[in-house]
Motif scaffolding. Sequence first.
Motif, PDB file in Angstrom:
ATOM      1  N   MET A 132       8.026  11.976  -5.734  1.00  0.00           N
ATOM      2  CA  MET A 132       9.455  11.974  -6.035  1.00  0.00           C
ATOM      3  C   MET A 132      10.057  10.590  -5.805  1.00  0.00           C
ATOM      4  O   MET A 132      10.807  10.083  -6.642  1.00  0.00           O
ATOM      5  N   PHE A 133       9.730   9.979  -4.692  1.00  0.00           N
ATOM      6  CA  PHE A 133      10.313   8.686  -4.336  1.00  0.00           C
ATOM      7  C   PHE A 133       9.394   7.507  -4.674  1.00  0.00           C
ATOM      8  O   PHE A 133       9.691   6.373  -4.311  1.00  0.00           O
ATOM      9  N   GLU A 134       8.279   7.792  -5.357  1.00  0.00           N
ATOM     10  CA  GLU A 134       7.355   6.759  -5.833  1.00  0.00           C
ATOM     11  C   GLU A 134       6.861   5.873  -4.696  1.00  0.00           C
ATOM     12  O   GLU A 134       6.927   4.642  -4.750  1.00  0.00           O
ATOM     13  N   VAL A 135       6.360   6.525  -3.652  1.00  0.00           N
ATOM     14  CA  VAL A 135       5.813   5.800  -2.499  1.00  0.00           C
ATOM     15  C   VAL A 135       4.442   5.237  -2.882  1.00  0.00           C
ATOM     16  O   VAL A 135       3.553   5.991  -3.288  1.00  0.00           O
ATOM     17  N   VAL A 156      -0.180  10.784   6.899  1.00  0.00           N
ATOM     18  CA  VAL A 156      -0.195   9.551   6.120  1.00  0.00           C
ATOM     19  C   VAL A 156       0.452   8.484   6.996  1.00  0.00           C
ATOM     20  O   VAL A 156       1.581   8.662   7.472  1.00  0.00           O
ATOM     21  N   LEU A 157      -0.264   7.394   7.227  1.00  0.00           N
ATOM     22  CA  LEU A 157       0.239   6.318   8.075  1.00  0.00           C
ATOM     23  C   LEU A 157       0.881   5.227   7.225  1.00  0.00           C
ATOM     24  O   LEU A 157       0.523   5.045   6.058  1.00  0.00           O
ATOM     25  N   SER A 158       1.806   4.502   7.804  1.00  0.00           N
ATOM     26  CA  SER A 158       2.304   3.291   7.158  1.00  0.00           C
ATOM     27  C   SER A 158       1.263   2.200   7.346  1.00  0.00           C
ATOM     28  O   SER A 158       0.401   2.282   8.239  1.00  0.00           O
ATOM     29  N   THR A 159       1.325   1.159   6.513  1.00  0.00           N
ATOM     30  CA  THR A 159       0.377   0.055   6.645  1.00  0.00           C
ATOM     31  C   THR A 159       0.483  -0.600   8.022  1.00  0.00           C
ATOM     32  O   THR A 159      -0.525  -0.934   8.651  1.00  0.00           O
ATOM     33  N   GLY A 160       1.720  -0.746   8.502  1.00  0.00           N
ATOM     34  CA  GLY A 160       1.918  -1.378   9.803  1.00  0.00           C
ATOM     35  C   GLY A 160       1.277  -0.605  10.937  1.00  0.00           C
ATOM     36  O   GLY A 160       0.593  -1.182  11.793  1.00  0.00           O
ATOM     37  N   TRP A 192       6.644   0.062   1.924  1.00  0.00           N
ATOM     38  CA  TRP A 192       7.660   0.746   1.121  1.00  0.00           C
ATOM     39  C   TRP A 192       8.948   0.763   1.933  1.00  0.00           C
ATOM     40  O   TRP A 192       9.077   1.465   2.915  1.00  0.00           O
ATOM     41  N   LYS A 193       9.884  -0.066   1.498  1.00  0.00           N
ATOM     42  CA  LYS A 193      11.113  -0.205   2.267  1.00  0.00           C
ATOM     43  C   LYS A 193      12.294  -0.371   1.317  1.00  0.00           C
ATOM     44  O   LYS A 193      12.855  -1.457   1.186  1.00  0.00           O
ATOM     45  N   PRO A 194      12.669   0.714   0.594  1.00  0.00           N
ATOM     46  CA  PRO A 194      13.830   0.600  -0.299  1.00  0.00           C
ATOM     47  C   PRO A 194      15.103   0.362   0.506  1.00  0.00           C
ATOM     48  O   PRO A 194      15.261   0.897   1.610  1.00  0.00           O
ATOM     49  N   LEU A 195      15.983  -0.455  -0.040  1.00  0.00           N
ATOM     50  CA  LEU A 195      17.258  -0.752   0.620  1.00  0.00           C
ATOM     51  C   LEU A 195      18.401  -0.336  -0.289  1.00  0.00           C
ATOM     52  O   LEU A 195      18.470  -0.783  -1.439  1.00  0.00           O
ATOM     53  N   GLU A 212       9.152   3.957   7.657  1.00  0.00           N
ATOM     54  CA  GLU A 212       8.649   5.026   8.511  1.00  0.00           C
ATOM     55  C   GLU A 212       7.241   4.683   9.005  1.00  0.00           C
ATOM     56  O   GLU A 212       6.431   4.119   8.275  1.00  0.00           O
ATOM     57  N   GLY A 213       6.938   5.076  10.243  1.00  0.00           N
ATOM     58  CA  GLY A 213       5.611   4.795  10.787  1.00  0.00           C
ATOM     59  C   GLY A 213       4.549   5.756  10.290  1.00  0.00           C
ATOM     60  O   GLY A 213       3.382   5.380  10.150  1.00  0.00           O
ATOM     61  N   PHE A 214       4.958   7.003   9.989  1.00  0.00           N
ATOM     62  CA  PHE A 214       3.980   8.007   9.547  1.00  0.00           C
ATOM     63  C   PHE A 214       4.711   9.144   8.837  1.00  0.00           C
ATOM     64  O   PHE A 214       5.944   9.274   8.920  1.00  0.00           O
ATOM     65  N   TYR A 215       3.930   9.966   8.142  1.00  0.00           N
ATOM     66  CA  TYR A 215       4.451  11.148   7.445  1.00  0.00           C
ATOM     67  C   TYR A 215       3.508  12.302   7.740  1.00  0.00           C
ATOM     68  O   TYR A 215       2.278  12.169   7.613  1.00  0.00           O
ATOM     69  N   VAL A 216       4.070  13.440   8.156  1.00  0.00           N
ATOM     70  CA  VAL A 216       3.273  14.641   8.411  1.00  0.00           C
ATOM     71  C   VAL A 216       3.844  15.796   7.605  1.00  0.00           C
ATOM     72  O   VAL A 216       5.027  15.780   7.247  1.00  0.00           O
ATOM     73  N   PRO A 217       3.029  16.810   7.287  1.00  0.00           N
ATOM     74  CA  PRO A 217       3.536  17.946   6.516  1.00  0.00           C
ATOM     75  C   PRO A 217       4.661  18.676   7.252  1.00  0.00           C
ATOM     76  O   PRO A 217       4.599  18.877   8.470  1.00  0.00           O
ATOM     77  N   PHE A 218       5.662  19.066   6.499  1.00  0.00           N
ATOM     78  CA  PHE A 218       6.815  19.766   7.064  1.00  0.00           C
ATOM     79  C   PHE A 218       6.380  21.042   7.783  1.00  0.00           C
ATOM     80  O   PHE A 218       6.802  21.311   8.925  1.00  0.00           O
ATOM     81  N   ALA A 219       5.526  21.848   7.135  1.00  0.00           N
ATOM     82  CA  ALA A 219       5.088  23.116   7.737  1.00  0.00           C
ATOM     83  C   ALA A 219       4.300  22.877   9.015  1.00  0.00           C
ATOM     84  O   ALA A 219       4.378  23.667   9.968  1.00  0.00           O
TER      85      ALA A 219
END
Length: 439
Positions: A132-135, A156-160, A192-195, A212-219
């Motif tokens: 959706m946000f084209e990450v 999913v981790l950020s590159t940093g 990925w840092k949209p402003l 963001e540092g990381f992304y985890v599933p909502f559930a």
Amino acid sequence: MFGYYFKLGVRSLRRNPALTALMVITLAVGVAASMSTLTILHMMSGDPIPQKSQRLFVPVLDSGPKEGWSPGQDPDDIQMTYRDATNLYDAGKVGERRAIIYGVSMAVEPERKDLGAFSEQGLAATHDIFQMFEVPFKYGQPWTAAEDKGAADVVVLSTGLAERLFGNVNPVGKRVRMKGVSWQVVGVADHWKPLPRYYHIISGNGEYGEEEGFYVPFATAIRHETQHSGSMNCNERNAIPGFNGILQSNCTWIQFWIEAASAGDRGDVSSYLDNYVHEQNRMGRFPRNQPAKLYNVMEWLDLNKVVGNDNRLAVWLAFGFLALCLVNTIGLLLAKFSVRAPEVGIRRALGASRREIFTQFLIETAVVGLVGGAIGLTLAYGTLGLLSMGSESMKNLAHMDASMLALTLVLSIAAAILAGLLPTWRACQVTPALQLKSQ
């Protein structure tokens, strides 16, 4: 002829160096002040996802109580309850994609002995957020819909964060321990840092903060009873205590996004949401029974006052300072051109027209503007560099793109020409006979 007049303009800079330097510096300071503030406003108010901003929507549902409420009053909060977010997501009948998001903070426990435990900000979201946000992805891929549904312990981790934990290698398939849970790395999001950070501007890292540092599933986050990191509005006391009580309450703390096939589908999305509100009202919820509100990306930023009036006022003040610098430049140009009245008289006597004199002097002022713009650009870069040291948000904002670079030079030349109109016109009014008689 233009090239000849341009050479004369360059030579005139050396004719009276003190006066020329004063004009150039005055113009440069005014341009630097105005362009520094305009650059920050430009970065703050830009469209963060122009290819999709007209078809990405945030719905706002008014689930507040009827007591103390009057028709036409705005909703108590612009976030969404857990119940409504999951209902709309699971129904799968609105938009091409839907995404549930809430901010989380987890303690990371690295395996590396040289790193101690530290806290990291991230997002709990459904898998559609990435498409959706084209990450962009550096390694791996998002988790699947099946892993979403099964509440798998994947991340999913950020590159940093990936480089901090594993170094400059592909960490997909490895595991990282966060919040006392072992998570399998399935992907690494590229920078990925949209402003502004439109997708999560309520709380979190702020509108212009770090990625963001990381992304985890909502559930998965819900299964582990991961508390949200951000604001929550509860207009009634929860009947059930604990995390489960929050899930069943009317507390609003979740952000929900809908991606439509096109901007023209906005009416269909609104109709679906209104039907949902009416249905919930018949079930005893949404006592106000108000139509849902829908905001695209730019409307959402405006609703949240991402660009405040103070920022716009600062730009107006800076351009006011530029106008003051132009007034001073006009006075200096009048002094510079008045000294050259005998030269103008001789040229007029030799056959030069007023138009040719006007063109020559105007090109000379443009040369002043070009030099002032170059110096002003350097000063603007220096100013932005100093501002970037103030905070992480300002660090992300205080830099020029190509459009602002071009605008700085154009503004400087245009300002100099504008300032030179009156002195140039005055120079054209010189009477040749009087000047020749006085020599």
